[in-house]
Design a protein around this motif. Sequence first.
Motif, PDB file in Angstrom:
ATOM      1  N   PRO A 272     -28.659  81.096  29.996  1.00 25.08           N
ATOM      2  CA  PRO A 272     -28.027  82.314  29.480  1.00 25.08           C
ATOM      3  C   PRO A 272     -29.077  83.190  28.797  1.00 25.08           C
ATOM      4  O   PRO A 272     -29.840  82.704  27.972  1.00 25.08           O
ATOM      5  CB  PRO A 272     -27.003  81.781  28.475  1.00 25.08           C
ATOM      6  N   MET A 273     -29.114  84.469  29.168  1.00 23.60           N
ATOM      7  CA  MET A 273     -30.108  85.398  28.611  1.00 23.60           C
ATOM      8  C   MET A 273     -29.396  86.721  28.343  1.00 23.60           C
ATOM      9  O   MET A 273     -29.138  87.491  29.277  1.00 23.60           O
ATOM     10  CB  MET A 273     -31.268  85.606  29.595  1.00 23.60           C
ATOM     11  N   ALA A 274     -29.104  86.970  27.073  1.00 22.17           N
ATOM     12  CA  ALA A 274     -28.393  88.202  26.725  1.00 22.17           C
ATOM     13  C   ALA A 274     -29.198  89.397  27.205  1.00 22.17           C
ATOM     14  O   ALA A 274     -30.402  89.484  26.967  1.00 22.17           O
ATOM     15  CB  ALA A 274     -28.196  88.261  25.214  1.00 22.17           C
TER      16      ALA A 274
ATOM     17  N   ASN B 203     -22.175  82.306  27.312  1.00 18.77           N
ATOM     18  CA  ASN B 203     -22.882  81.830  26.122  1.00 18.77           C
ATOM     19  C   ASN B 203     -22.615  82.716  24.908  1.00 18.77           C
ATOM     20  O   ASN B 203     -22.744  83.941  24.987  1.00 18.77           O
ATOM     21  CB  ASN B 203     -24.393  81.826  26.436  1.00 18.77           C
TER      22      ASN B 203
ATOM     23  N   ILE C  32     -25.220  78.515  21.005  1.00 13.73           N
ATOM     24  CA  ILE C  32     -26.577  78.411  20.460  1.00 13.73           C
ATOM     25  C   ILE C  32     -26.469  78.749  18.977  1.00 13.73           C
ATOM     26  O   ILE C  32     -25.522  79.432  18.570  1.00 13.73           O
ATOM     27  CB  ILE C  32     -27.567  79.343  21.210  1.00 13.73           C
TER      28      ILE C  32
ATOM     29  N   GLN D 254     -33.636  72.210  23.950  1.00 15.57           N
ATOM     30  CA  GLN D 254     -34.461  73.410  24.090  1.00 15.57           C
ATOM     31  C   GLN D 254     -35.852  73.161  23.500  1.00 15.57           C
ATOM     32  O   GLN D 254     -36.014  73.097  22.285  1.00 15.57           O
ATOM     33  CB  GLN D 254     -33.796  74.613  23.409  1.00 15.57           C
TER      34      GLN D 254
ATOM     35  N   ALA E 271     -39.721  77.471  25.355  1.00 17.33           N
ATOM     36  CA  ALA E 271     -38.690  78.350  25.916  1.00 17.33           C
ATOM     37  C   ALA E 271     -38.880  79.808  25.534  1.00 17.33           C
ATOM     38  O   ALA E 271     -39.296  80.123  24.415  1.00 17.33           O
ATOM     39  CB  ALA E 271     -37.310  77.880  25.438  1.00 17.33           C
ATOM     40  N   GLY E 272     -38.544  80.695  26.465  1.00 20.50           N
ATOM     41  CA  GLY E 272     -38.501  82.118  26.163  1.00 20.50           C
ATOM     42  C   GLY E 272     -37.223  82.459  25.410  1.00 20.50           C
ATOM     43  O   GLY E 272     -36.235  81.762  25.495  1.00 20.50           O
TER      44      GLY E 272
ATOM     45  N   GLY F 177     -39.932  76.159  29.518  1.00 25.91           N
ATOM     46  CA  GLY F 177     -41.181  76.020  30.258  1.00 25.91           C
ATOM     47  C   GLY F 177     -41.037  75.472  31.663  1.00 25.91           C
ATOM     48  O   GLY F 177     -42.041  75.179  32.313  1.00 25.91           O
TER      49      GLY F 177
ATOM     50  N   GLY G 297     -34.886  79.976  32.484  1.00 29.30           N
ATOM     51  CA  GLY G 297     -34.709  81.382  32.138  1.00 29.30           C
ATOM     52  C   GLY G 297     -35.821  82.257  32.671  1.00 29.30           C
ATOM     53  O   GLY G 297     -35.676  82.962  33.672  1.00 29.30           O
ATOM     54  N   THR G 298     -36.995  82.197  32.009  1.00 29.50           N
ATOM     55  CA  THR G 298     -38.095  83.105  32.313  1.00 29.50           C
ATOM     56  C   THR G 298     -38.460  83.128  33.797  1.00 29.50           C
ATOM     57  O   THR G 298     -38.762  84.197  34.343  1.00 29.50           O
ATOM     58  CB  THR G 298     -39.336  82.708  31.481  1.00 29.50           C
TER      59      THR G 298
HETATM   60  C1  LIG Z   1     -34.706  87.216  28.096  1.00 26.48           C
HETATM   61  C2  LIG Z   1     -34.113  85.992  27.459  1.00 26.48           C
HETATM   62  C3  LIG Z   1     -32.915  86.093  26.761  1.00 26.48           C
HETATM   63  C4  LIG Z   1     -32.326  84.939  26.202  1.00 26.48           C
HETATM   64  N1  LIG Z   1     -31.113  85.054  25.568  1.00 26.48           N
HETATM   65  C5  LIG Z   1     -30.457  83.920  25.195  1.00 26.48           C
HETATM   66  C6  LIG Z   1     -29.117  83.979  24.718  1.00 26.48           C
HETATM   67  O1  LIG Z   1     -28.530  85.046  24.600  1.00 26.48           O
HETATM   68  N2  LIG Z   1     -28.507  82.811  24.385  1.00 26.48           N
HETATM   69  C7  LIG Z   1     -29.131  81.588  24.529  1.00 26.48           C
HETATM   70  O2  LIG Z   1     -28.512  80.566  24.267  1.00 26.48           O
HETATM   71  N3  LIG Z   1     -30.401  81.509  24.938  1.00 26.48           N
HETATM   72  C8  LIG Z   1     -31.068  82.635  25.301  1.00 26.48           C
HETATM   73  N4  LIG Z   1     -32.339  82.537  25.805  1.00 26.48           N
HETATM   74  C9  LIG Z   1     -32.963  81.198  25.923  1.00 26.48           C
HETATM   75  C10 LIG Z   1     -32.608  80.584  27.285  1.00 26.48           C
HETATM   76  O3  LIG Z   1     -31.241  80.286  27.361  1.00 26.48           O
HETATM   77  C11 LIG Z   1     -33.409  79.288  27.560  1.00 26.48           C
HETATM   78  O4  LIG Z   1     -33.363  78.416  26.469  1.00 26.48           O
HETATM   79  C12 LIG Z   1     -34.860  79.582  27.910  1.00 26.48           C
HETATM   80  O5  LIG Z   1     -34.953  80.690  28.772  1.00 26.48           O
HETATM   81  C13 LIG Z   1     -35.493  78.381  28.581  1.00 26.48           C
HETATM   82  O6  LIG Z   1     -36.881  78.481  28.626  1.00 26.48           O
HETATM   83  P1  LIG Z   1     -37.697  79.262  29.771  1.00 26.48           P
HETATM   84  O7  LIG Z   1     -37.501  80.707  29.478  1.00 26.48           O
HETATM   85  O8  LIG Z   1     -39.093  78.808  29.573  1.00 26.48           O
HETATM   86  O9  LIG Z   1     -37.103  78.858  31.088  1.00 26.48           O
HETATM   87  C14 LIG Z   1     -32.971  83.676  26.335  1.00 26.48           C
HETATM   88  C15 LIG Z   1     -34.185  83.593  27.017  1.00 26.48           C
HETATM   89  C16 LIG Z   1     -34.763  84.726  27.584  1.00 26.48           C
HETATM   90  C17 LIG Z   1     -36.065  84.574  28.337  1.00 26.48           C
END
Ligand SMILES: Cc1cc2nc3c(=O)[nH]c(=O)nc-3n(C[C@H](O)[C@H](O)[C@H](O)COP(=O)(O)O)c2cc1C
Length: 356
Positions: free
Chosen positions: A26-28, A76, A135, A178, A182-183, A221, A242-243
């Motif tokens: 989930p990425m807002a 999320n 979260i 997490q 993580a991003g 990651g 995510g990323t």
């Molecule tokens: C652009 C972006 C927005 C995110 N927004 C949320 C969010 O709204 N809620 C949440 O639980 N995690 C959020 N995350 C964290 C991701 O859910 C996740 O933990 C993370 O992307 C995993 O690591 P990775 O980016 O290395 O794959 C966000 C991550 C990114 C990159």
Amino acid sequence: MTPDIRQRADRFCQRFGIALPILLAPMAGACPVALSAAVANAGGMGAMGAVLSTPEQIGQWMDDFRRQSDGPAQVNVWVPDPAPARDAAAEAATRAFLERWGPPVPASAGDAGPADFDAQFDALIAARPAVASTIMGVFSAAQARRLKAAGIAWFACATTLDEALRAQAAGADAVVAQGMEAGGHRGAFEAARADAQMSGLFALLPRLADRLDVPVIAAGGIGDGRGVAAALMLGASAVQVGTAFLAADESTIPDAWKQALTAAEPEHTRATRVFSGRLGRALDTGYVRAAEAADAPRPQPYPVQRGLTAGMRRQAQADNRLDAMQAWAGQSAWMARRGPAAAVVQGMWQQAQALL
Ligand SMILES: Cc1cc2nc3c(=O)[nH]c(=O)nc-3n(C[C@H](O)[C@H](O)[C@H](O)COP(=O)(O)O)c2cc1C
């Protein structure tokens, strides 16, 4: 693949209605319906980051998703922090600093409150996604009961064993481990403790997998099949990515952000509070470096800082100007690939299976 790893992943996939154990994180603001539908249609699970969404937007997103996919998705939400302490003089200093990077910041910008969590929860129940995820904390006992009655599963993000055990005790159906790679925002239940709890996924994941009864989803990651295979070997039942999806064709983030991701070394990302007041990992841009400098005003608490930076972030995004953009990125940003998201999912899973 060894039988125990295969069984663990298969059990998870069967229970949550997916064909392969790869979930869009989930990425807002960065989970358009098309990206979620592409991941779900490739056999994984879609996601919506609803922290800033109105109840209507949550319902609309699920309606649009269902038109594009029969697969599952998670919605999320953020469990709200206690109301922040305000400091008018400190906010004025932050506002003056931010005006060097974006438009004038009215004093009222700091009043931005969190979304109405109860209304979001009602909308989530009505929209009936396969999964609700949290979260920054856990659902109340009453909310957990309503989810169960509605047949909606609950995935809870945790950054420590203690948080994971609290989520399991509160009724979570799976826990997202997490890692600090993580991003985006770090899900520490207590905002102030986030920096002191920066465990990498290799240390956190097996600890949670050994101690929890519920399945563990690995996040942080993971950008290709090697990361997927490693996570499954370390005890995960599935991975959340995510990323690595942010540069995909269906992702709608600005092009400057996409380009910078693929060029970023792990150390070109940084955990910082300068966008929202909550710790989150972003590209180490000009604004981040300036706002982290010793002579810059300290960031205000969440969500005050988020409100104060809103104008700058909006303007930078509209102008495709990376320097002041809120460009969240995990340490494996360089793995983000252009092309259809379905190809990313399939490539990851094929490579992981070959390795296992
Ligand atoms: C652009 C972006 C927005 C995110 N927004 C949320 C969010 O709204 N809620 C949440 O639980 N995690 C959020 N995350 C964290 C991701 O859910 C996740 O933990 C993370 O992307 C995993 O690591 P990775 O980016 O290395 O794959 C966000 C991550 C990114 C990159």
